[in-house]
Write an enzyme that holds these catalytic residues in place. Structure first.
Site, PDB file in Angstrom:
ATOM      1  CE1 TYR A   1      26.325  19.225 -36.043  1.00 56.53           C
ATOM      2  CE2 TYR A   1      24.201  20.325 -35.857  1.00 56.53           C
ATOM      3  CZ  TYR A   1      24.953  19.202 -36.182  1.00 56.53           C
ATOM      4  OH  TYR A   1      24.335  18.077 -36.629  1.00 56.53           O
TER       5      TYR A   1
ATOM      6  CD  GLU B   1      29.349  18.548 -39.064  1.00 59.25           C
ATOM      7  OE1 GLU B   1      29.532  19.450 -39.911  1.00 59.25           O
ATOM      8  OE2 GLU B   1      28.610  17.569 -39.253  1.00 59.25           O
TER       9      GLU B   1
ATOM     10  CG  ASP C   1      36.725  -2.627 -25.969  1.00 63.93           C
ATOM     11  OD1 ASP C   1      36.600  -1.821 -25.036  1.00 63.93           O
ATOM     12  OD2 ASP C   1      35.773  -3.021 -26.675  1.00 63.93           O
TER      13      ASP C   1
ATOM     14  CB  THR D   1      32.514   2.601 -22.382  1.00 67.47           C
ATOM     15  OG1 THR D   1      32.895   1.671 -21.369  1.00 67.47           O
ATOM     16  CG2 THR D   1      32.029   1.847 -23.609  1.00 67.47           C
TER      17      THR D   1
ATOM     18  CE  LYS E   1      30.228  -0.807 -20.932  1.00 64.55           C
ATOM     19  NZ  LYS E   1      30.601  -1.757 -21.976  1.00 64.55           N
TER      20      LYS E   1
ATOM     21  NE  ARG F   1      24.652   4.605 -22.134  1.00 62.09           N
ATOM     22  CZ  ARG F   1      24.666   3.696 -21.162  1.00 62.09           C
ATOM     23  NH1 ARG F   1      24.259   4.000 -19.961  1.00 62.09           N
ATOM     24  NH2 ARG F   1      25.078   2.470 -21.397  1.00 62.09           N
TER      25      ARG F   1
HETATM   26  C1  LIG Z   1      30.263  -1.952 -23.251  1.00 55.20           C
HETATM   27  C2  LIG Z   1      31.302  -2.355 -24.204  1.00 55.20           C
HETATM   28  C3  LIG Z   1      31.356  -1.798 -25.495  1.00 55.20           C
HETATM   29  C4  LIG Z   1      30.269  -0.969 -26.112  1.00 55.20           C
HETATM   30  O1  LIG Z   1      29.833   0.121 -25.494  1.00 55.20           O
HETATM   31  P1  LIG Z   1      28.467   0.852 -25.879  1.00 55.20           P
HETATM   32  O2  LIG Z   1      28.680   2.170 -25.282  1.00 55.20           O
HETATM   33  O3  LIG Z   1      27.382   0.051 -25.243  1.00 55.20           O
HETATM   34  O4  LIG Z   1      28.345   0.878 -27.351  1.00 55.20           O
HETATM   35  C5  LIG Z   1      32.422  -2.159 -26.305  1.00 55.20           C
HETATM   36  N1  LIG Z   1      33.362  -3.015 -25.890  1.00 55.20           N
HETATM   37  C6  LIG Z   1      33.317  -3.593 -24.668  1.00 55.20           C
HETATM   38  C7  LIG Z   1      34.396  -4.554 -24.268  1.00 55.20           C
HETATM   39  C8  LIG Z   1      32.292  -3.282 -23.792  1.00 55.20           C
HETATM   40  O5  LIG Z   1      32.249  -3.878 -22.608  1.00 55.20           O
END
Ligand SMILES: *Cc1c(COP(=O)(O)O)cnc(C)c1O
Length: 395
Positions: free
Chosen positions: A46, A48, A196, A222, A225, A231
């Site tokens: 933990y 925090e 994003d 993220t 990807k 993740r």
């Molecule tokens: C995949 C994605 C997210 C969210 O990601 P999660 O890990 O699935 O919550 C947010 N914004 C964009 C543009 C994405 O492609």
């Protein structure tokens, strides 16, 4: 494992992953080192708070891990610690985006993102997402004919609504994004600009896609990807007298989350180091080349590609073609039978339903990790065409 039920399911999934051609644009295959960090004893801890400011004892090693992840994140995107701060604690992309809005947009303030059916993400203000419930969404889309970003429309909506935040960076948009134009529009209407880069972060890291950092106030991404990590998600924020980063840190913890997942943060650090190599640069460029070859080949075979091509890792295929082809759901089912995994997707100006839309989204990050090159893409395009043609009325 002592738990045979779970062990068997994991090994079946592992086998499935090996056997299919994975064209899901948001998936990838991580290294053994990333898996090792994820499966480590760090999950027991933990922590925090933030490094040096924790609420529990026993932090001397995990503080170093979090700091290393931060350092590597800034280094990978060529950011100086003087100008940029990064929070590595978000559990995934959606909570990262919600944390940013929580920090920087008042309740019922306006968020201007791309609509879902034009390629935006749920967390860019869609009504089924918390982001469309706590804040007011003023969406923009692509140009109806060209299917690329329509900056006249973006400017008009921004001027009319004066949003608190403009969001750029999408889930199903194959083209390059002109971040400078977004900056100009944000400045003209007094909005913050969040990019994003969840989908294309790995391409930015590898120099195969434009970087948003020169123009954005905040960049979220993220890690799982194109960036090929666990993740997880990162929030970068510009350090200046507005002190956005302080608000963002508070919104992540204690605002939204409790203890960070340190095993995940260690795995992020591992992935960020892997991404900062010449091999990864080569990978990122190959991802884009593969997508372009796949797109061209599908076009030659008579399929309509949304916007006419791609500059990134993903392609949107209009499989429906005004009733001449197959629906997105049918296409995805037919392809799965042929061992190819994709996802159904809406296309701009969608006339069908999200559950059975007009297209599919395909991406090359996962198969490129497995070493596929241009010639393999030619074959995959033929396989896709064969699988869909059986059913399609397209000549
Ligand atoms: C995949 C994605 C997210 C969210 O990601 P999660 O890990 O699935 O919550 C947010 N914004 C964009 C543009 C994405 O492609």
């Amino acid at each position: 494992m002592k738990d045979k039920e779970i062990e068997k399911l994991i090994s079946s999934e592992k086998k499935r992953q090996k056997e299919v051609i994975n064209l899901i644009a948001s998936e990838n295959y991580v290294s053994d080192d990333v898996l090792k960090a994820l499966g480590s004893e760090l999950t027991n801890k933990y922590a925090e708070g933030y490094p040096g400011k924790r609420y529990y004892g026993g932090q001397k090693f995990v503080d170093k891990i979090e700091e290393l992840a931060q350092k590597r994140a800034l280094k990978l995107f060529k950011l100086s610690v003087k100008n940029w701060h990064v929070n590595v604690q978000p559990l995934s992309g959606s909570p990262a985006n919600v944390a940013v809005y929580t920090a920087l947009v008042q309740k019922e303030g306006k968020i201007m993102g791309m609509s879902l059916d034009n390629g935006g993400h749920l967390t860019h203000g869609h009504k089924v997402s918390i982001t469309g419930k706590f804040w007011v969404s003023v969406p923009y889309g692509v140009h109806q004919e060209t299917e690329v970003l329509d900056f006249d429309q973006v400017r008009k909506i921004a001027e009319e609504h004066k949003p608190a935040m403009i969001v750029a960076g999408f889930t199903a948009y194959p083209r390059r994004i002109d971040f400078k134009k977004f900056r100009e529009i944000a400045d003209a209407c007094g909005a913050l600009l969040m990019v994003d880069m969840s989908h294309f972060a790995g391409l930015v890291a590898g120099g195969a896609y434009p970087s948003p950092f020169e123009y954005a106030d905040v960049v979220t991404t993220t890690v799982h990807k194109t960036l090929r990590g666990p993740r997880s998600a990162l929030i970068f924020s510009r350090i200046d007298n507005r002190e956005l980063y302080k608000k963002i840190d508070k919104a992540v913890f204690p605002g939204m989350q409790g203890g960070p997942h340190l095993n995940q943060i260690a795995a992020v650090a591992v992935a960020l180091k892997e991404a900062n190599t010449p091999a990864f640069k080569k990978y990122a460029r190959q991802v884009v080349r593969n997508a372009q070859v796949l797109s061209n080949e599908l076009q030659k075979l008579g399929w309509r590609i949304v916007s006419g091509g791609t500059d990134s890792h993903l392609i949107l295929v209009d499989t429906w073609m005004n009733g001449l082809g197959v629906s997105g759901k049918e296409a995805s089912d037919l392809l799965e039978k042929a061992g190819i995994i994709v996802n159904k997707n809406t296309i701009p100006g969608e006339t069908r339903s999200p559950m059975d839309p007009s297209g599919i989204r395909i991406g090359t990050p996962a198969e490129t990790t497995r070493g596929k090159k241009e010639k393999d893409m030619v074959k995959i395009a033929e396989m896709i065409d064969k699988a869909l043609k059986k059913k399609s009325k397209k000549k």
